[in-house]
Design a protein around this motif. Structure first.
Motif, PDB file in Angstrom:
ATOM      1  N   LEU A   1       0.693  -0.868  -0.343  1.00 16.18           N
ATOM      2  CA  LEU A   1      -0.232  -0.150  -0.185  1.00 16.18           C
ATOM      3  C   LEU A   1       0.923   1.049   0.275  1.00 16.18           C
ATOM      4  N   ALA A   2       0.613   2.341  -0.973  1.00 12.02           N
ATOM      5  CA  ALA A   2       1.759   3.570  -0.814  1.00 12.02           C
ATOM      6  C   ALA A   2       1.113   4.332  -0.886  1.00 12.02           C
ATOM      7  N   HIS A   3       1.243   5.872  -0.002  1.00 13.77           N
ATOM      8  CA  HIS A   3       0.769   6.925  -0.401  1.00 13.77           C
ATOM      9  C   HIS A   3       0.801   7.690  -1.754  1.00 13.77           C
ATOM     10  N   ASN A   4       0.393   8.634  -1.509  1.00 20.80           N
ATOM     11  CA  ASN A   4      -0.131   9.520  -2.759  1.00 20.80           C
ATOM     12  C   ASN A   4       1.155  10.365  -3.074  1.00 20.80           C
ATOM     13  N   TYR A   5       2.427  10.610  -1.901  1.00 18.60           N
ATOM     14  CA  TYR A   5       3.120  11.574  -1.868  1.00 18.60           C
ATOM     15  C   TYR A   5       4.778  10.314  -1.629  1.00 18.60           C
ATOM     16  N   GLN A   6       4.543   9.196  -2.485  1.00 15.86           N
ATOM     17  CA  GLN A   6       5.547   8.491  -2.370  1.00 15.86           C
ATOM     18  C   GLN A   6       6.225   8.701  -3.776  1.00 15.86           C
ATOM     19  N   ARG A   7       7.328   8.107  -3.577  1.00 12.46           N
ATOM     20  CA  ARG A   7       8.095   7.879  -4.973  1.00 12.46           C
ATOM     21  C   ARG A   7       7.716   7.501  -6.221  1.00 12.46           C
ATOM     22  N   PRO A   8       8.072   8.610  -7.121  1.00 13.01           N
ATOM     23  CA  PRO A   8       7.148   7.922  -8.235  1.00 13.01           C
ATOM     24  C   PRO A   8       7.732   5.987  -8.522  1.00 13.01           C
ATOM     25  N   GLU A   9       8.653   5.898  -8.259  1.00 11.49           N
ATOM     26  CA  GLU A   9       9.036   4.343  -8.213  1.00 11.49           C
ATOM     27  C   GLU A   9       7.680   3.108  -7.242  1.00 11.49           C
TER      28      GLU A   9
ATOM     29  N   PRO B   1       3.687  22.319  -9.492  1.00  9.81           N
ATOM     30  CA  PRO B   1       3.344  22.256  -7.934  1.00  9.81           C
ATOM     31  C   PRO B   1       3.600  24.083  -7.059  1.00  9.81           C
ATOM     32  N   ALA B   2       2.481  23.719  -6.356  1.00 10.06           N
ATOM     33  CA  ALA B   2       1.761  25.558  -5.294  1.00 10.06           C
ATOM     34  C   ALA B   2       3.604  26.277  -5.465  1.00 10.06           C
ATOM     35  N   SER B   3       4.516  25.164  -4.584  1.00  5.48           N
ATOM     36  CA  SER B   3       5.547  25.609  -4.779  1.00  5.48           C
ATOM     37  C   SER B   3       6.249  23.916  -4.471  1.00  5.48           C
ATOM     38  N   GLU B   4       7.930  23.969  -4.997  1.00  5.92           N
ATOM     39  CA  GLU B   4       8.722  23.728  -5.116  1.00  5.92           C
ATOM     40  C   GLU B   4       9.192  22.640  -3.764  1.00  5.92           C
ATOM     41  N   LYS B   5       8.840  23.295  -2.505  1.00  3.38           N
ATOM     42  CA  LYS B   5       9.444  23.293  -1.441  1.00  3.38           C
ATOM     43  C   LYS B   5       8.809  22.399  -0.579  1.00  3.38           C
ATOM     44  N   ALA B   6       7.648  22.139  -1.495  1.00  2.00           N
ATOM     45  CA  ALA B   6       6.334  21.276  -0.357  1.00  2.00           C
ATOM     46  C   ALA B   6       6.748  19.827  -0.521  1.00  2.00           C
ATOM     47  N   VAL B   7       7.714  19.555  -0.072  1.00  2.00           N
ATOM     48  CA  VAL B   7       8.421  17.920   0.174  1.00  2.00           C
ATOM     49  C   VAL B   7       8.648  17.829   1.321  1.00  2.00           C
ATOM     50  N   CYS B   8       7.656  16.156   1.536  1.00  3.54           N
ATOM     51  CA  CYS B   8       7.949  15.626   3.102  1.00  3.54           C
ATOM     52  C   CYS B   8       8.904  14.510   2.793  1.00  3.54           C
TER      53      CYS B   8
ATOM     54  N   THR C   1      -0.143  21.361  -2.975  1.00  2.00           N
ATOM     55  CA  THR C   1      -0.119  20.074  -1.753  1.00  2.00           C
ATOM     56  C   THR C   1       1.647  19.490  -1.707  1.00  2.00           C
ATOM     57  N   GLU C   2       1.703  18.044  -1.037  1.00  4.82           N
ATOM     58  CA  GLU C   2       3.290  18.071  -1.213  1.00  4.82           C
ATOM     59  C   GLU C   2       3.356  16.828  -2.885  1.00  4.82           C
ATOM     60  N   VAL C   3       4.356  17.576  -3.271  1.00  5.33           N
ATOM     61  CA  VAL C   3       4.772  17.469  -4.940  1.00  5.33           C
ATOM     62  C   VAL C   3       5.080  16.021  -5.599  1.00  5.33           C
ATOM     63  N   GLY C   4       4.977  15.381  -4.395  1.00  5.53           N
ATOM     64  CA  GLY C   4       5.213  14.176  -5.362  1.00  5.53           C
ATOM     65  C   GLY C   4       3.376  12.860  -5.850  1.00  5.53           C
ATOM     66  N   ILE C   5       2.436  14.138  -5.377  1.00  5.32           N
ATOM     67  CA  ILE C   5       1.203  14.011  -5.827  1.00  5.32           C
ATOM     68  C   ILE C   5       1.216  14.142  -7.602  1.00  5.32           C
ATOM     69  N   LEU C   6       2.225  14.915  -7.453  1.00  2.00           N
ATOM     70  CA  LEU C   6       2.143  15.390  -9.073  1.00  2.00           C
ATOM     71  C   LEU C   6       2.781  14.180 -10.228  1.00  2.00           C
ATOM     72  N   HIS C   7       2.535  12.993  -9.826  1.00  2.00           N
ATOM     73  CA  HIS C   7       3.187  11.858 -10.461  1.00  2.00           C
ATOM     74  C   HIS C   7       1.788  11.060 -10.610  1.00  2.00           C
ATOM     75  N   ARG C   8       1.244  11.157  -9.949  1.00  2.00           N
ATOM     76  CA  ARG C   8      -0.343  10.132 -10.142  1.00  2.00           C
ATOM     77  C   ARG C   8      -1.217  11.333 -10.911  1.00  2.00           C
TER      78      ARG C   8
END
Ligand code: 13P
Ligand code: SF4
Length: 302
Positions: free
Chosen positions: A22-30, A252-259, A233-240
């Motif tokens: 199970l993976a959250h929407n903010y996880q790394r693309p791979e 992304p609203a801000s490239e800095k929004a990384v968890c 939101t956190e940038v990881g969601i952009l992959h999906r």
């Protein structure tokens, strides 16, 4: 080992272990690409409750794996890096909540799932960003203690007549998105719709066309007639978002929004976790039973 071989080995071991990833929407693309299910906190909780698999490998942060362990005591829940915590969940201690309850003795406690099992055990009902408004409005009382996110609490207060006593926690990642970031992106992409997560600052929420959980944002983008989106939101969601909507553009609203905690899970760690079948996330029985009531009450609604 190259990425292709890693992916192959993970897939083989996953079958051998009868595991579900199970993976959250903010996880790394791979990580998202190899997962059986990618979702928001609510979707992941539901999957954890329903899965037939013997082993759940949770690619997310600690409270999410803990929620899975609470819901599925007969399963082994693995978290590939035990240090992947959520700083917001650590911003309230059980002692703080006990004190808060003394201050507002008639108010039930609504705990955002971004809390530890010990804190959930002292709460009446859980919520996620997908159902927070619905959960608060489902309660009979006119006063509510809302923990730990002050900004989600503020967002909920816009949609209820109830008095919300929100704790002072916040997400350090979403707090990096400023209204100026949205305005700047809007200048560059005037046709774009603004979609944000309710953990954002109220001044950011004020500028949004849509406020939703991570999966809510994914669904909104798929169904909207707009072709461009500014994503708060956190940038990881952009992959999906990009993968599922190849004809649309996402900024992304801000490239800095990384968890940083969400990024701690890597393919290498996932493979080691499947090989060694640890680290296991375990919740002590007494705490589990109490926390389970709050989570099940949430899952029973909607
Ligand atoms: P979602 O439930 O919307 O996926 O949010 C979880 C989270 O940690 C947001 O920062
Ligand atoms: Fe916690 Fe924020 Fe990371 Fe979500 S994005 S896991 S709330 S720190």
């Amino acid at each position: 080992m190259n990425q292709e071989s890693l992916v192959q080995k993970i897939k083989e071991l996953k079958e051998a272990r009868k595991a579900v990833i199970l993976a959250h929407n903010y996880q790394r693309p791979e990580i998202q690409d190899i997962a059986d299910f990618v979702g928001d906190s609510l979707g992941l909780s539901r999957q954890a409750a329903q899965t037939e698999a013997k082993v759940i490998v949770f690619c997310g942060v600690h409270f999410m794996a803990e929620t899975a362990a609470i819901l599925s005591p007969d399963k082994t829940v693995l978290l590939p890096d035990l240090n992947a915590g959520c700083p917001m969940a650590e911003m309230i201690e059980p002692e703080d909540l006990i004190e808060l309850k003394k201050q507002h003795p008639k108010a039930p406690v609504v705990a955002y799932v971004n809390t530890t099992a010990k804190t959930k055990a002292l709460s009446d009902i859980c919520c996620t960003s997908a159902n927070a408004v619905e959960i608060v409005n489902s309660l009979q009382e006119e006063e509510i203690i809302f923990i730990p996110d002050r900004y989600l609490g503020h967002y909920v207060s816009r949609f209820t007549t109830k008095k919300i006593h929100a704790w002072r926690g916040f997400c350090p990642t979403h707090a990096l998105i400023y209204p100026e970031d949205i305005k700047k992106q809007k200048e560059i992409h005037p046709e774009a719709e603004v979609v944000v997560h309710p953990e954002c600052l109220p001044e950011v929420v004020d500028l949004a066309d849509k406020v939703a959980s991570t999966t809510g944002i994914v669904n909104y983008a798929a169904n909207s007639s707009a072709k461009e989106f500014i994503v708060g939101t956190e940038v990881g969601i952009l992959h999906r978002l990009k993968k599922e909507n190849p004809d649309k553009s996402f900024y992304p609203a801000s490239e800095k929004a990384v968890c940083p905690n969400m990024k701690k899970i890597t393919l290498e760690k996932l493979l080691i976790t499947l090989e060694e079948q640890e680290p296991i996330v375990f919740v002590e029985e007494r705490i589990r039973n109490q926390a389970l009531k709050a989570i099940e009450k949430m899952l029973a609604i909607g």
